[in-house]
Enzyme design. Structure first.
Site, PDB file in Angstrom:
ATOM      1  N   LYS A 116      -5.868  12.771 -10.168  1.00 42.81           N
ATOM      2  CA  LYS A 116      -5.867  12.207  -8.819  1.00 42.81           C
ATOM      3  C   LYS A 116      -4.606  12.634  -8.066  1.00 42.81           C
ATOM      4  O   LYS A 116      -3.508  12.578  -8.626  1.00 42.81           O
ATOM      5  CB  LYS A 116      -5.890  10.677  -8.946  1.00 42.81           C
ATOM      6  CG  LYS A 116      -6.567   9.976  -7.798  1.00 42.81           C
ATOM      7  CD  LYS A 116      -6.813   8.531  -8.173  1.00 42.81           C
ATOM      8  CE  LYS A 116      -6.737   7.626  -6.961  1.00 42.81           C
ATOM      9  NZ  LYS A 116      -6.868   6.213  -7.316  1.00 42.81           N
ATOM     10  N   SER A 152      -4.777   0.446  -0.111  1.00 46.68           N
ATOM     11  CA  SER A 152      -3.800   1.534   0.007  1.00 46.68           C
ATOM     12  C   SER A 152      -4.399   2.705   0.789  1.00 46.68           C
ATOM     13  O   SER A 152      -3.692   3.363   1.563  1.00 46.68           O
ATOM     14  CB  SER A 152      -3.351   2.008  -1.375  1.00 46.68           C
ATOM     15  OG  SER A 152      -2.700   0.978  -2.050  1.00 46.68           O
TER      16      SER A 152
HETATM   17  P1  ADP Z   1      -4.535   0.599  -5.272  1.00 51.79           P
HETATM   18  O1  ADP Z   1      -5.275   1.912  -5.501  1.00 51.79           O
HETATM   19  O2  ADP Z   1      -4.597   0.128  -3.878  1.00 51.79           O
HETATM   20  O3  ADP Z   1      -3.268   0.447  -6.018  1.00 51.79           O
HETATM   21  P2  ADP Z   1      -6.190  -0.547  -7.020  1.00 51.79           P
HETATM   22  O4  ADP Z   1      -7.611  -0.350  -6.543  1.00 51.79           O
HETATM   23  O5  ADP Z   1      -5.663   0.284  -8.106  1.00 51.79           O
HETATM   24  O6  ADP Z   1      -5.351  -0.500  -5.791  1.00 51.79           O
HETATM   25  O7  ADP Z   1      -6.002  -2.066  -7.293  1.00 51.79           O
HETATM   26  C1  ADP Z   1      -5.035  -2.647  -8.073  1.00 51.79           C
HETATM   27  C2  ADP Z   1      -5.375  -4.126  -8.161  1.00 51.79           C
HETATM   28  O8  ADP Z   1      -5.011  -4.737  -6.939  1.00 51.79           O
HETATM   29  C3  ADP Z   1      -6.871  -4.421  -8.316  1.00 51.79           C
HETATM   30  O9  ADP Z   1      -7.019  -5.577  -9.112  1.00 51.79           O
HETATM   31  C4  ADP Z   1      -7.316  -4.696  -6.901  1.00 51.79           C
HETATM   32  O10 ADP Z   1      -8.456  -5.499  -6.841  1.00 51.79           O
HETATM   33  C5  ADP Z   1      -6.097  -5.415  -6.373  1.00 51.79           C
HETATM   34  N1  ADP Z   1      -5.989  -5.359  -4.932  1.00 51.79           N
HETATM   35  C6  ADP Z   1      -6.029  -4.261  -4.155  1.00 51.79           C
HETATM   36  N2  ADP Z   1      -5.902  -4.597  -2.855  1.00 51.79           N
HETATM   37  C7  ADP Z   1      -5.782  -5.951  -2.806  1.00 51.79           C
HETATM   38  C8  ADP Z   1      -5.627  -6.904  -1.745  1.00 51.79           C
HETATM   39  N3  ADP Z   1      -5.608  -6.529  -0.478  1.00 51.79           N
HETATM   40  N4  ADP Z   1      -5.516  -8.199  -2.075  1.00 51.79           N
HETATM   41  C9  ADP Z   1      -5.567  -8.579  -3.370  1.00 51.79           C
HETATM   42  N5  ADP Z   1      -5.719  -7.743  -4.415  1.00 51.79           N
HETATM   43  C10 ADP Z   1      -5.818  -6.444  -4.142  1.00 51.79           C
END
Ligand code: ADP
Length: 172
Positions: free
Chosen positions: A47, A134
């Site tokens: 990625k 993100s």
């Molecule tokens: P990123 O790619 O944004 O780091 P991930 O999809 O890897 O996020 O998510 C990491 C964790 O954070 C997951 O458990 C996801 O559900 C949680 N998460 C992501 N965005 C939020 C948000 N806005 N509020 C609460 N939890 C979140």
């Protein structure tokens, strides 16, 4: 590898590219529920990320300063393996929407099949953060949109620097 897994230790994994207020809220609330919360920053060689693994770890370390019982660690490979190596019994996840639910349900069943000792615990995102991701933040930054509602000031300036560098890079 620790023989016993501590039910009071939790691991919260993600890409955090970059960390945002939704993640921070889960970290903050998780830190109050467990004796130790390890935030695992995923290394995925397949990625492409806006921030390198070193940068993502460093930025997270800076924004969690002052939150007790939280530590940041990079990890490669299966999340359940990382949870076990950390000696934790709990995998902490955040849930935003119904669509997250479908994915997370599959993931938690898969993880349970991979390691039946590790339980997934979900915290619902606060309403004000439930639309933040993100991916969305990277897009807003690249189009010069307002970031203050989504990320802490430190992350905002890191994002603006990175996007600026990319936009000023000569095209091949
Ligand atoms: P990123 O790619 O944004 O780091 P991930 O999809 O890897 O996020 O998510 C990491 C964790 O954070 C997951 O458990 C996801 O559900 C949680 N998460 C992501 N965005 C939020 C948000 N806005 N509020 C609460 N939890 C979140």
């Amino acid at each position: 590898m620790p023989a016993s897994l501590n039910p009071r230790y939790a691991v919260y994994t993600g890409t955090f590219d970059p960390v945002h207020l939704g993640h921070l809220d889960i970290i903050q609330r998780g830190s109050q529920l467990f004796d130790r919360l390890i935030v695992g920053v995923g290394i995925n060689p397949e990625k492409t990320t806006l921030f390198s693994i070193e940068e993502r770890v460093e930025l997270l370390q800076q924004v969690v300063q002052g939150i007790p019982r939280v530590e940041i660690q990079p990890f490669l490979g299966l999340a359940v393996r990382f949870v076990r190596e950390a000696g934790a019994r709990i995998m902490l996840r955040g849930l935003r929407t119904l669509s997250d639910m479908e994915y997370e349900f599959t993931m938690s069943l898969t993880n349970l099949a991979l390691d039946s000792a590790i339980e997934t615990v979900f915290l619902m995102a606060k309403e004000e953060y439930s639309h933040i991701s993100s991916t969305l933040i990277r897009q807003i930054a690249s189009f010069g949109g307002e970031l203050d509602k989504f990320v802490p000031p430190l992350i905002k300036s890191a994002l603006l620097d990175r996007v600026g560098e990319r936009q000023h890079r000569p095209q091949p």
